[in-house]
Design a protein around this motif. Sequence first.
Motif, PDB file in Angstrom:
ATOM      1  N   SER A 179     -34.675  35.892  -9.813  1.00 54.29           N
ATOM      2  CA  SER A 179     -33.424  35.207  -9.746  1.00 54.29           C
ATOM      3  C   SER A 179     -32.245  36.274  -9.322  1.00 54.29           C
ATOM      4  O   SER A 179     -32.303  37.507  -9.788  1.00 54.29           O
ATOM      5  CB  SER A 179     -33.016  34.956 -11.344  1.00 54.29           C
ATOM      6  N   LEU A 190     -35.830  34.262 -20.370  1.00 56.67           N
ATOM      7  CA  LEU A 190     -35.276  33.060 -20.826  1.00 56.67           C
ATOM      8  C   LEU A 190     -34.678  33.029 -22.277  1.00 56.67           C
ATOM      9  O   LEU A 190     -33.696  32.309 -22.278  1.00 56.67           O
ATOM     10  CB  LEU A 190     -36.270  31.844 -20.938  1.00 56.67           C
ATOM     11  N   ALA A 207     -29.117  38.214  -9.672  1.00 56.06           N
ATOM     12  CA  ALA A 207     -28.489  38.595 -10.776  1.00 56.06           C
ATOM     13  C   ALA A 207     -26.783  38.785 -10.620  1.00 56.06           C
ATOM     14  O   ALA A 207     -26.291  39.776 -10.336  1.00 56.06           O
ATOM     15  CB  ALA A 207     -28.854  40.108 -11.225  1.00 56.06           C
ATOM     16  N   GLU A 258     -24.768  38.993 -15.937  1.00 54.23           N
ATOM     17  CA  GLU A 258     -26.173  39.092 -16.350  1.00 54.23           C
ATOM     18  C   GLU A 258     -26.341  40.014 -17.383  1.00 54.23           C
ATOM     19  O   GLU A 258     -25.638  41.248 -16.994  1.00 54.23           O
ATOM     20  CB  GLU A 258     -27.130  38.988 -15.267  1.00 54.23           C
ATOM     21  N   THR A 259     -26.923  40.111 -18.412  1.00 59.40           N
ATOM     22  CA  THR A 259     -27.185  40.967 -19.130  1.00 59.40           C
ATOM     23  C   THR A 259     -28.301  42.031 -18.649  1.00 59.40           C
ATOM     24  O   THR A 259     -29.444  41.673 -17.865  1.00 59.40           O
ATOM     25  CB  THR A 259     -27.596  40.705 -20.509  1.00 59.40           C
ATOM     26  N   THR A 313     -35.848  31.392 -13.219  1.00 61.04           N
ATOM     27  CA  THR A 313     -36.661  31.948 -14.101  1.00 61.04           C
ATOM     28  C   THR A 313     -37.642  31.042 -14.708  1.00 61.04           C
ATOM     29  O   THR A 313     -38.933  31.194 -15.056  1.00 61.04           O
ATOM     30  CB  THR A 313     -35.825  32.824 -15.446  1.00 61.04           C
ATOM     31  N   GLN A 351     -32.869  35.425 -23.064  1.00 62.86           N
ATOM     32  CA  GLN A 351     -31.644  35.820 -22.781  1.00 62.86           C
ATOM     33  C   GLN A 351     -30.483  34.581 -22.074  1.00 62.86           C
ATOM     34  O   GLN A 351     -29.256  34.604 -22.100  1.00 62.86           O
ATOM     35  CB  GLN A 351     -31.465  37.236 -21.564  1.00 62.86           C
ATOM     36  N   ARG A 352     -31.237  33.955 -21.012  1.00 59.59           N
ATOM     37  CA  ARG A 352     -30.610  32.932 -20.083  1.00 59.59           C
ATOM     38  C   ARG A 352     -31.540  31.657 -20.301  1.00 59.59           C
ATOM     39  O   ARG A 352     -32.243  31.818 -19.254  1.00 59.59           O
ATOM     40  CB  ARG A 352     -30.362  33.758 -19.036  1.00 59.59           C
ATOM     41  N   ASP A 354     -31.120  28.639 -19.490  1.00 58.61           N
ATOM     42  CA  ASP A 354     -30.993  27.717 -18.454  1.00 58.61           C
ATOM     43  C   ASP A 354     -31.021  28.619 -17.238  1.00 58.61           C
ATOM     44  O   ASP A 354     -30.234  27.909 -15.997  1.00 58.61           O
ATOM     45  CB  ASP A 354     -29.697  27.025 -18.770  1.00 58.61           C
ATOM     46  N   ASP A 355     -31.853  29.401 -16.908  1.00 60.82           N
ATOM     47  CA  ASP A 355     -31.869  30.003 -15.377  1.00 60.82           C
ATOM     48  C   ASP A 355     -32.955  29.305 -14.815  1.00 60.82           C
ATOM     49  O   ASP A 355     -34.014  29.388 -15.093  1.00 60.82           O
ATOM     50  CB  ASP A 355     -32.131  31.512 -15.579  1.00 60.82           C
ATOM     51  N   PHE A 360     -31.987  40.846 -19.293  1.00 59.33           N
ATOM     52  CA  PHE A 360     -32.284  39.661 -18.616  1.00 59.33           C
ATOM     53  C   PHE A 360     -32.869  40.239 -17.126  1.00 59.33           C
ATOM     54  O   PHE A 360     -33.858  40.102 -16.833  1.00 59.33           O
ATOM     55  CB  PHE A 360     -31.233  38.676 -18.267  1.00 59.33           C
TER      56      PHE A 360
END
Length: 220
Positions: free
Chosen positions: A51, A88, A53, A57-58, A97, A90-91, A93-94, A61
């Motif tokens: 993805s 996922l 970034a 973004e952290t 990923t 961390q995020r 709804d990416d 992630f």
Amino acid sequence: GGALIWVMAVAAGVVVWRTPAPEADDVARPPQPAMASPQSPARSPSGPAQSAAPGGETAAFIDSGRTAAVAFTTGNFEAARVAYEQALAQRPDDPETLNNLGQVLVRLGSVNDAVARFERAIELSPEKWAYRFNLARAAGQLGQWGRAAAEYRQAVRLFPTDYATQFNLALALHKNGDEQAAIPEFQQAIQLAPGEPSFHVALATSLEAVGRATDAVTEF
């Protein structure tokens, strides 16, 4: 980097898979005429796409995504699964990923779980060709050829010039027993890639199945 996609050739029951544009899983691309082995990919696989970034973004992630991509590339799919699941967390709804985790799950044999990830990725990004293609592939692995054909049709809509996607649509229809619908789709695949002998054999198989023996002989 790109991921894989797949193609199937009906001749003698042979199934051939290839690799395509970024982000799609084992795309169905037929063998190139100059290649010795029908198993040879048209393009070398490079693992699932990471993805992009965005600034928010952290670090966790990003690091998890990188770890997963390296694990995927080296064939360590269990480690890739763990890393993508961490990403996922961390995020959640990416979509990229989710799609990449789906690819990993397919390789681990958890196809039903992969389907759920692809479906969610499509919910979040419905106009993404790769997600549609990967869901179609997974449906085919489950023997759900009607659903596979429906998803390949959406993938064709999004990438109409890709002969592998077009051929996979035709093949899914053939596998679903809908030879009349498969024939024009095989013909379209041949228009996109007239130099692919396996496409003519596949078309001939469907023509023969509906009693068009003379046309089948021409294709053979």
